[in-house]
Scaffold this active site. Sequence first.
Site, mmCIF file in Angstrom:
data_model
loop_
_atom_site.group_PDB
_atom_site.id
_atom_site.type_symbol
_atom_site.label_atom_id
_atom_site.label_comp_id
_atom_site.label_asym_id
_atom_site.label_seq_id
_atom_site.Cartn_x
_atom_site.Cartn_y
_atom_site.Cartn_z
ATOM 1 N NE ARG A 77 -5.429 -67.720 17.210
ATOM 2 C CZ ARG A 77 -4.553 -67.704 18.028
ATOM 3 N NH1 ARG A 77 -4.218 -66.579 18.653
ATOM 4 N NH2 ARG A 77 -4.055 -68.782 18.522
ATOM 5 C CG HIS A 121 -5.265 -70.664 23.212
ATOM 6 N ND1 HIS A 121 -5.222 -69.713 22.076
ATOM 7 C CD2 HIS A 121 -4.549 -70.417 24.183
ATOM 8 C CE1 HIS A 121 -4.686 -68.788 22.674
ATOM 9 N NE2 HIS A 121 -4.249 -69.101 23.859
ATOM 10 C CD GLU A 166 1.903 -68.207 22.181
ATOM 11 O OE1 GLU A 166 1.923 -68.596 23.589
ATOM 12 O OE2 GLU A 166 1.867 -66.984 21.747
ATOM 13 C CG ASN A 292 0.418 -65.977 18.915
ATOM 14 O OD1 ASN A 292 -0.287 -65.612 17.863
ATOM 15 N ND2 ASN A 292 0.031 -66.817 19.656
ATOM 16 C CE1 TYR A 294 1.690 -62.578 22.369
ATOM 17 C CE2 TYR A 294 0.925 -60.466 23.034
ATOM 18 C CZ TYR A 294 0.714 -61.818 22.733
ATOM 19 O OH TYR A 294 -0.670 -62.131 22.869
ATOM 20 C CD GLU A 358 -2.201 -64.888 21.143
ATOM 21 O OE1 GLU A 358 -1.435 -64.575 22.218
ATOM 22 O OE2 GLU A 358 -2.658 -66.115 21.295
HETATM 23 N N1 8P2 Z 1 1.369 -63.882 28.124
HETATM 24 N N2 8P2 Z 1 0.409 -63.472 27.366
HETATM 25 C C1 8P2 Z 1 -0.423 -63.133 26.514
HETATM 26 C C2 8P2 Z 1 -0.977 -63.945 25.467
HETATM 27 C C3 8P2 Z 1 -1.609 -65.200 26.160
HETATM 28 O O1 8P2 Z 1 -2.758 -64.700 26.968
HETATM 29 C C4 8P2 Z 1 -2.140 -66.174 25.133
HETATM 30 O O2 8P2 Z 1 -3.097 -66.909 25.549
HETATM 31 C C5 8P2 Z 1 -1.036 -66.863 24.601
HETATM 32 O O3 8P2 Z 1 -1.205 -67.347 23.367
HETATM 33 C C6 8P2 Z 1 0.101 -65.758 24.147
HETATM 34 O O4 8P2 Z 1 0.975 -65.661 25.438
HETATM 35 C C7 8P2 Z 1 0.160 -64.955 24.786
#
Ligand code: 8P2
Length: 452
Positions: A77, A121, A166, A292, A294, A358
Amino acid sequence: MVERRFPDGFLWGTATAAYQIEGAVDEDGRGPSIWDTFSHTPGKTFEGHTGDVACDHYHRWPEDVHLMQQLGAPAYRFSIAWPRILPQGTGQVNQRGLDFYDRLVDALLQAEITPFVTLYHWDLPQALQDRGGWAARETAEAFAAYADVVARRLGDRVKHWITHNEPWVVAFVGHFLGVHAPGIQDARIAIQVSHHLLLSHGHAVPAIRAASPDAQVGITLNLSPVRPATEAEEDRLAAQRYDGFLNRWFLDPLFGRGYPQDMLATYGELAPTAQTGDLDAIAVPIDFLGVNYYTPAFVRYDASVLNPLKAILVPPEELQAAGYELTEMGWAIVPDGLYELLIRLQRDFAPSTIYITENGAAFADQLEDGAVRDPKRIAFLHDHFAAAHRALQDGVPLRGYFVWSLMDNFEWAHGYSKRFGLIYIDYETLERIPKESYAWYSEVIRANGLVQ
Ligand SMILES: N#[N+]C[C@@H]1[C@@H](O)[C@H](O)[C@@H](O)[C@@H]2O[C@H]12
């Protein structure tokens, strides 16, 4: 012995984003993005780090594709930089920008790696920001036109498209907290931006489908289970509002329910201005939901906060004192949170397909004797893969999992101070050094499951 085997054809992958890895910000006709502007603004990023060079992927992509091939992941991706394709955001197309992604897609297919393309992005062309950015409704139309240009060029070979990455972060971190580009701090603008992002998604999906027959089109949301700090009624209600703010504000309209009534009431006169037909456009059916994940959101009531949520996140030090292990981002490591999230999505929204687009972690990786031993990342991924496997066994239609990230990269306001990669980047030499987790993940992919 594979103890937790994933379904045949499960798409293991890695993920990156253009501004975080490409560099070459002034090359081959690329125009400036809001992250070029933001990162070059003193005080906005860690030690003034910028994406000017990043991982130099723009020049080193053949080596990176080779590393993906060696990893054995069947999917990758990545995002396309809008400013490479339309330097002014609209109008004149920059063919050299399209050519770069054309070559990359062909190399991925040659390596039998399925490309998943994210159209946005976070790197909005600065020229569009100068004309109002995502706060302007016209940017939603510009996004659909950009999606059309890219899908016409790549749509014969790219069959998995993600419109946005996001949108919550774009809207609320970029336009309310102001710690991401464009650095605006205005709740009303942030909420209106969230509407225009969703509207742009709704207008882009049909454009992509028209240009990329039989394509699978979805959107990626940052989602978390929201847990009240205590069982006190005020904390439980605060968690409910926070769930609306973070999760339901996007999920409800995308799944045809319009904006959640409780959040419209909470926002009051801050609620977005929408036109007739907007919600129908936003609710265009999608082929998959990108998730995504975390960490959960741990929330407590706080009457003193200025925003109408009256909710704050429990600080990392409190979570650590409560026994949670933290990543370098200060995020609690809670694999069960992924299971909880996936089950909730299946129960409340029933997407036909889910991809984890993610999941990963930053740890204090050290290069020692030419190697990077990262047992914490291996443990993190193992436990989250196990949680995903449990959700699969309970009927969640999970079809793939993209580890964030293939390589260490520009971590937005944190610059290069946070390392999420399976591959270590020596930023002095730009040498790529696979970490121990890279080899471990390669084994998981080969076995299509967890071996212990
Ligand atoms: N912080 N963090 C790591 C990661 C970031 O590097 C990505 O660009 C985003 O899509 C999402 O926030 C996650």
